[in-house]
Design a protein around this motif. Sequence first.
Motif, PDB file in Angstrom:
ATOM      1  N   ASP A   1       0.926  -1.227   0.110  1.00 32.00           N
ATOM      2  CA  ASP A   1       0.169  -0.038  -0.048  1.00 32.00           C
ATOM      3  C   ASP A   1       0.913   1.327  -0.004  1.00 32.00           C
ATOM      4  OD1 ASP A   1      -2.187  -1.435  -0.133  1.00 32.00           O
ATOM      5  OD2 ASP A   1      -2.770  -1.389   1.974  1.00 32.00           O
ATOM      6  N   GLU A   2       2.001   1.295   0.833  1.00 32.58           N
ATOM      7  CA  GLU A   2       2.539   2.501   1.013  1.00 32.58           C
ATOM      8  C   GLU A   2       3.483   2.564  -0.232  1.00 32.58           C
ATOM      9  OE1 GLU A   2       6.422   3.362   3.872  1.00 32.58           O
ATOM     10  OE2 GLU A   2       4.790   2.361   4.778  1.00 32.58           O
ATOM     11  N   LYS A   3       3.863   1.688  -0.918  1.00 33.50           N
ATOM     12  CA  LYS A   3       4.677   1.778  -2.402  1.00 33.50           C
ATOM     13  C   LYS A   3       3.561   2.355  -3.481  1.00 33.50           C
ATOM     14  CE  LYS A   3       8.120  -1.966  -1.662  1.00 33.50           C
ATOM     15  NZ  LYS A   3       8.510  -3.359  -2.120  1.00 33.50           N
ATOM     16  N   VAL A   4       2.490   1.886  -3.442  1.00 34.54           N
ATOM     17  CA  VAL A   4       1.578   2.488  -4.253  1.00 34.54           C
ATOM     18  C   VAL A   4       1.410   3.749  -4.109  1.00 34.54           C
ATOM     19  CG1 VAL A   4      -0.923   2.265  -5.121  1.00 34.54           C
ATOM     20  CG2 VAL A   4       0.367  -0.009  -4.474  1.00 34.54           C
ATOM     21  N   VAL A   5       1.163   4.232  -3.055  1.00 35.70           N
ATOM     22  CA  VAL A   5       0.648   5.686  -2.498  1.00 35.70           C
ATOM     23  C   VAL A   5       1.915   6.443  -2.794  1.00 35.70           C
ATOM     24  CG1 VAL A   5       0.469   7.126  -0.572  1.00 35.70           C
ATOM     25  CG2 VAL A   5      -0.837   4.967  -0.781  1.00 35.70           C
ATOM     26  N   ASN A   6       3.120   6.031  -2.503  1.00 38.75           N
ATOM     27  CA  ASN A   6       4.406   6.739  -2.876  1.00 38.75           C
ATOM     28  C   ASN A   6       4.505   7.010  -4.460  1.00 38.75           C
ATOM     29  OD1 ASN A   6       5.108   7.326  -0.389  1.00 38.75           O
ATOM     30  ND2 ASN A   6       6.449   5.629  -0.103  1.00 38.75           N
ATOM     31  N   ALA A   7       4.305   5.896  -5.231  1.00 38.86           N
ATOM     32  CA  ALA A   7       4.293   5.866  -6.921  1.00 38.86           C
ATOM     33  C   ALA A   7       3.351   6.723  -7.217  1.00 38.86           C
ATOM     34  CB  ALA A   7       4.119   4.518  -7.267  1.00 38.86           C
ATOM     35  N   ALA A   8       1.983   6.795  -6.814  1.00 41.62           N
ATOM     36  CA  ALA A   8       1.059   7.699  -7.029  1.00 41.62           C
ATOM     37  C   ALA A   8       1.442   9.319  -6.961  1.00 41.62           C
ATOM     38  CB  ALA A   8      -0.183   7.537  -6.633  1.00 41.62           C
ATOM     39  N   ARG A   9       2.152   9.394  -5.650  1.00 37.11           N
ATOM     40  CA  ARG A   9       2.603  10.821  -5.213  1.00 37.11           C
ATOM     41  C   ARG A   9       3.636  11.354  -6.308  1.00 37.11           C
ATOM     42  NH1 ARG A   9       2.851   9.728   1.109  1.00 37.11           N
ATOM     43  NH2 ARG A   9       0.879  10.440   1.620  1.00 37.11           N
TER      44      ARG A   9
ATOM     45  N   ALA B   1       4.197  10.357  -9.296  1.00 38.46           N
ATOM     46  CA  ALA B   1       3.379  10.484 -10.802  1.00 38.46           C
ATOM     47  C   ALA B   1       2.614  11.815 -10.794  1.00 38.46           C
ATOM     48  CB  ALA B   1       2.449   9.410 -10.952  1.00 38.46           C
ATOM     49  N   GLY B   2       2.426  12.369  -9.461  1.00 40.59           N
ATOM     50  CA  GLY B   2       1.641  13.680  -9.361  1.00 40.59           C
ATOM     51  C   GLY B   2       0.140  13.646  -9.169  1.00 40.59           C
ATOM     52  N   ALA B   3      -0.314  12.235  -9.104  1.00 38.16           N
ATOM     53  CA  ALA B   3      -1.821  11.954  -8.876  1.00 38.16           C
ATOM     54  C   ALA B   3      -2.150  12.629  -7.519  1.00 38.16           C
ATOM     55  CB  ALA B   3      -1.983  10.541  -8.809  1.00 38.16           C
ATOM     56  N   GLU B   4      -3.616  13.102  -7.596  1.00 34.45           N
ATOM     57  CA  GLU B   4      -4.122  13.599  -6.327  1.00 34.45           C
ATOM     58  C   GLU B   4      -4.530  12.267  -5.324  1.00 34.45           C
ATOM     59  OE1 GLU B   4      -8.181  15.862  -5.366  1.00 34.45           O
ATOM     60  OE2 GLU B   4      -7.108  16.681  -7.018  1.00 34.45           O
ATOM     61  N   ILE B   5      -4.044  12.627  -4.371  1.00 32.65           N
ATOM     62  CA  ILE B   5      -4.287  11.529  -3.364  1.00 32.65           C
ATOM     63  C   ILE B   5      -5.146  11.938  -2.360  1.00 32.65           C
ATOM     64  CG2 ILE B   5      -3.227   9.725  -1.525  1.00 32.65           C
ATOM     65  CD1 ILE B   5      -0.789  10.088  -2.894  1.00 32.65           C
ATOM     66  N   GLU B   6      -6.012  11.375  -1.626  1.00 32.91           N
ATOM     67  CA  GLU B   6      -7.195  11.722  -0.855  1.00 32.91           C
ATOM     68  C   GLU B   6      -6.776  10.653   0.461  1.00 32.91           C
ATOM     69  OE1 GLU B   6     -11.871  11.205  -0.059  1.00 32.91           O
ATOM     70  OE2 GLU B   6     -11.305  11.896  -2.167  1.00 32.91           O
ATOM     71  N   THR B   7      -6.756  11.370   1.686  1.00 34.76           N
ATOM     72  CA  THR B   7      -6.302  10.837   2.960  1.00 34.76           C
ATOM     73  C   THR B   7      -7.786  10.841   3.730  1.00 34.76           C
ATOM     74  OG1 THR B   7      -5.347  12.581   3.715  1.00 34.76           O
ATOM     75  CG2 THR B   7      -3.935  10.727   2.673  1.00 34.76           C
ATOM     76  N   LEU B   8      -8.124  10.045   4.501  1.00 35.56           N
ATOM     77  CA  LEU B   8      -9.092  10.089   5.337  1.00 35.56           C
ATOM     78  C   LEU B   8      -8.497   9.915   6.764  1.00 35.56           C
ATOM     79  CD1 LEU B   8     -11.363   7.531   3.872  1.00 35.56           C
ATOM     80  CD2 LEU B   8     -11.695   9.892   3.674  1.00 35.56           C
ATOM     81  N   LYS B   9      -8.745  10.770   7.773  1.00 38.92           N
ATOM     82  CA  LYS B   9      -8.680  10.627   9.274  1.00 38.92           C
ATOM     83  C   LYS B   9      -9.700   9.969   9.947  1.00 38.92           C
ATOM     84  CE  LYS B   9      -7.233  13.313  12.924  1.00 38.92           C
ATOM     85  NZ  LYS B   9      -7.881  12.501  14.153  1.00 38.92           N
ATOM     86  N   LYS B  10      -9.396   8.856  10.771  1.00 35.47           N
ATOM     87  CA  LYS B  10     -10.170   8.137  11.321  1.00 35.47           C
ATOM     88  C   LYS B  10     -10.568   8.833  12.663  1.00 35.47           C
ATOM     89  CE  LYS B  10      -8.997   3.530   9.674  1.00 35.47           C
ATOM     90  NZ  LYS B  10      -8.663   2.462  10.164  1.00 35.47           N
ATOM     91  N   SER B  11     -11.972   9.262  12.746  1.00 31.20           N
ATOM     92  CA  SER B  11     -12.324  10.164  13.905  1.00 31.20           C
ATOM     93  C   SER B  11     -12.358   9.606  15.199  1.00 31.20           C
ATOM     94  CB  SER B  11     -13.654  10.616  13.560  1.00 31.20           C
ATOM     95  OG  SER B  11     -14.579   9.529  13.812  1.00 31.20           O
ATOM     96  N   ASN B  12     -12.419   8.200  15.411  1.00 34.85           N
ATOM     97  CA  ASN B  12     -12.502   7.859  16.625  1.00 34.85           C
ATOM     98  C   ASN B  12     -11.103   6.765  16.848  1.00 34.85           C
ATOM     99  OD1 ASN B  12     -14.711   8.820  17.746  1.00 34.85           O
ATOM    100  ND2 ASN B  12     -16.013   7.032  17.222  1.00 34.85           N
TER     101      ASN B  12
END
Length: 142
Positions: free
Chosen positions: A28-36, A38-49
Motif C-alpha cells: 500500500d505504501e509503495k502504491v501511494v508513494n508511486a502515485a505521489r 506521478a503527481g496523482a491527487e491522493i485523498e487521505t481520510l482521518k479516522k475520527s475515533n
Amino acid sequence: MSGVGPISQDWEPVVIRKKAPTAAAKKDEKVVNAARRAGAEIETLKKSNAGTNKAASSSTTLNTRKLDEETENLTHGRVPTELKKAIMQARMDKKLTQSQLAQLINEKPQIIQEYESGKAIPNQQIISKLERALGVKLRGKK
C-alpha cells in the motif's frame, strides 16, 4: 555426586524486535508513494475515533438505564445496635480499652472500633472471639 562439575547456567540472550510491517502494508505504501511521484491527487481520510474507546460508548446508555431502573437495595449487613452496646458494656465492665481487647482476640484495634461504632460487617468468628474474651454471650437473642 562425584564427577559432576560446578553447576552453571548457559542462557542465550533473547532479542525481541518490533514486528516488521506486513507485506500488504508495504505494498500500500509503495502504491501511494508511486502515485505521489506521478503527481496523482491522493485523498487521505482521518479516522475520527482512532485510538479511543468512543465506539464502545453507545452501549453505555443501555447499561445506565438498567442501573437507573434497578431498585434492589444492595448494602452490607451492619452491626446491630444491641450488639455494639453489648460489646461496649462488656468491655467497660472488664475495664479494657479497645486496644487491649483487640490484643486479647488478636485483631486490630480498628476492628473493635468499627464494631462499637456499628460500621463493621458482622463476622461470626470475630464475634465468637469477643464472646470468649469478654465472657459474655453476644449472640442468640434474635
